[in-house]
Design an enzyme around this catalytic site. Structure first.
Site, PDB file in Angstrom:
ATOM      1  N   ARG A  66       0.828  -1.202   0.000  1.00  9.14           N
ATOM      2  CA  ARG A  66       0.000   0.000   0.000  1.00  9.14           C
ATOM      3  C   ARG A  66       0.871   1.264   0.000  1.00  9.14           C
ATOM      4  NH1 ARG A  66      -0.780   4.775   2.304  1.00  9.14           N
ATOM      5  NH2 ARG A  66      -0.324   3.848   4.329  1.00  9.14           N
TER       6      ARG A  66
ATOM      7  N   CYS B 161      10.344   8.998  -1.683  1.00 10.15           N
ATOM      8  CA  CYS B 161       9.819  10.150  -0.956  1.00 10.15           C
ATOM      9  C   CYS B 161       9.364  11.198  -1.974  1.00 10.15           C
ATOM     10  CB  CYS B 161      10.889  10.748  -0.039  1.00 10.15           C
ATOM     11  SG  CYS B 161      10.310  12.203   0.853  1.00 10.15           S
TER      12      CYS B 161
ATOM     13  N   ASN C 168      10.266   4.675   2.404  1.00 11.06           N
ATOM     14  CA  ASN C 168      10.116   3.690   3.470  1.00 11.06           C
ATOM     15  C   ASN C 168      11.403   2.931   3.745  1.00 11.06           C
ATOM     16  OD1 ASN C 168       7.205   3.728   4.195  1.00 11.06           O
ATOM     17  ND2 ASN C 168       6.946   3.286   2.022  1.00 11.06           N
TER      18      ASN C 168
END
Length: 298
Positions: free
Chosen positions: A13, A238, A247
């Site tokens: 996700r 990002c 992440n």
């Protein structure tokens, strides 16, 4: 006695929604199932949001309908409003997530409303989830910095985290959305929020934009946090720092924790294989130092 740390896998996700290319339903389904097979007990399955705004999350209903769910594994989905919640309920989601922010500017630009308005929007979602026996996880973005406002103080984070917890979120994930935080800032944040929300109900979500994610995870561990979000192969760049990592990679988190004496329940070899597989599909190198090191070692 060995202490356990839970890794919440957000690659399908939060990871994929920040990748430039979209992947098809069958690939998403296989990714989720591979991650569950690798020992992840919580795997984000998708987001019930407008495909106009987040095209990578289109067909989350189809993905969730096709995933073969393993016993003992949770598959949270993002539901920012009642329409999203109804979509999640239709596919028998066991956990839903709502997103707030500690920065007014980020809230306005990201979800087109103030922090206070966002919390009001979440109330009916949380109430409906409670009545249906569905767990709700709360996220707070920009807890250590904002792309529009710069530094964010713990004092701005505490009321948002407390509001979500008081409304019924079983866990509050504190997100360093742009990855600018440092270990000392992380310690100060956790201490402040733990004064309003039990530390057992806190999770850390640290991006690695400035290479601080693992250090921040360990700072949070020292403060008693035992749940952390991460993304297989570091999926998801990002969007606020062009070319920067987003992440933190699940392989790196699992390796660091396991080698330090914590139990995660993760099969690192299976996770590395999954990392290599999805990276090949996306046409890029794995974003995990552990996976790259294992590849080099043959």
């Amino acid at each position: 006695m060995t202490q356990h740390v839970t890794i919440v896998e957000v690659g399908p996700r939060d990871g994929l929604q920040n990748e430039k290319q979209s992947v098809d339903v069958s690939t998403k389904v296989e990714l989720i199932e591979r991650l569950a097979h690798a020992g992840m007990k919580s795997v984000e399955g998708g987001a019930f949001v407008s495909p106009k705004w987040v095209p990578q999350m289109a067909a989350s209903d189809e993905v969730m309908s096709k995933v073969k769910r393993e016993k003992g594994v949770s598959y949270p989905v993002l539901t920012p409003n009642m329409k999203g919640f109804e979509g999640a309920r239709a596919v028998n989601a066991d956990t839903v997530a709502v997103f707030g922010a500690a920065s007014e500017s980020f809230s306005q630009k990201n979800i087109n409303c103030s922090i206070e308005e966002s919390i009001e929007r979440f109330k009916p979602v949380i109430e409906a989830a409670k009545s249906d026996g569905i767990r709700v996880r709360g996220y707070v973005s920009c807890v250590l910095g904002c792309p529009y406002e710069g530094n964010v103080s713990p004092a701005a984070v505490v009321p948002v985290a407390k509001a979500l917890f008081d409304m019924g979120c079983y866990e509050i994930s504190l997100g360093d959305t742009i990855g600018v935080g440092t270990p000392e800032e992380t310690r100060a944040l956790i201490r402040a929020v733990a004064g309003a929300v039990p530390v057992r109900a806190l999770a850390g979500h640290f991006h690695d934009t400035y290479g601080q994610a693992l250090a921040n995870i360990w700072a949070a561990v020292d403060e008693g946090v035992r749940v952390f979000d991460s993304s297989v192969s570091g999926l998801g760049g990002c969007p606020y720092a062009k070319g920067a990592s987003g992440n933190v990679a699940s392989e790196d988190v699992a390796y660091s924790l396991e080698r330090s004496g914590f139990a995660t329940g993760v099969d690192l070899d299976a996770l590395i294989k999954t990392s290599i597989w999805i990276s090949e599909i996306l046409g890029r190198k794995p974003g995990s130092k552990v996976t790259l090191a294992r590849q080099s070692a043959g």
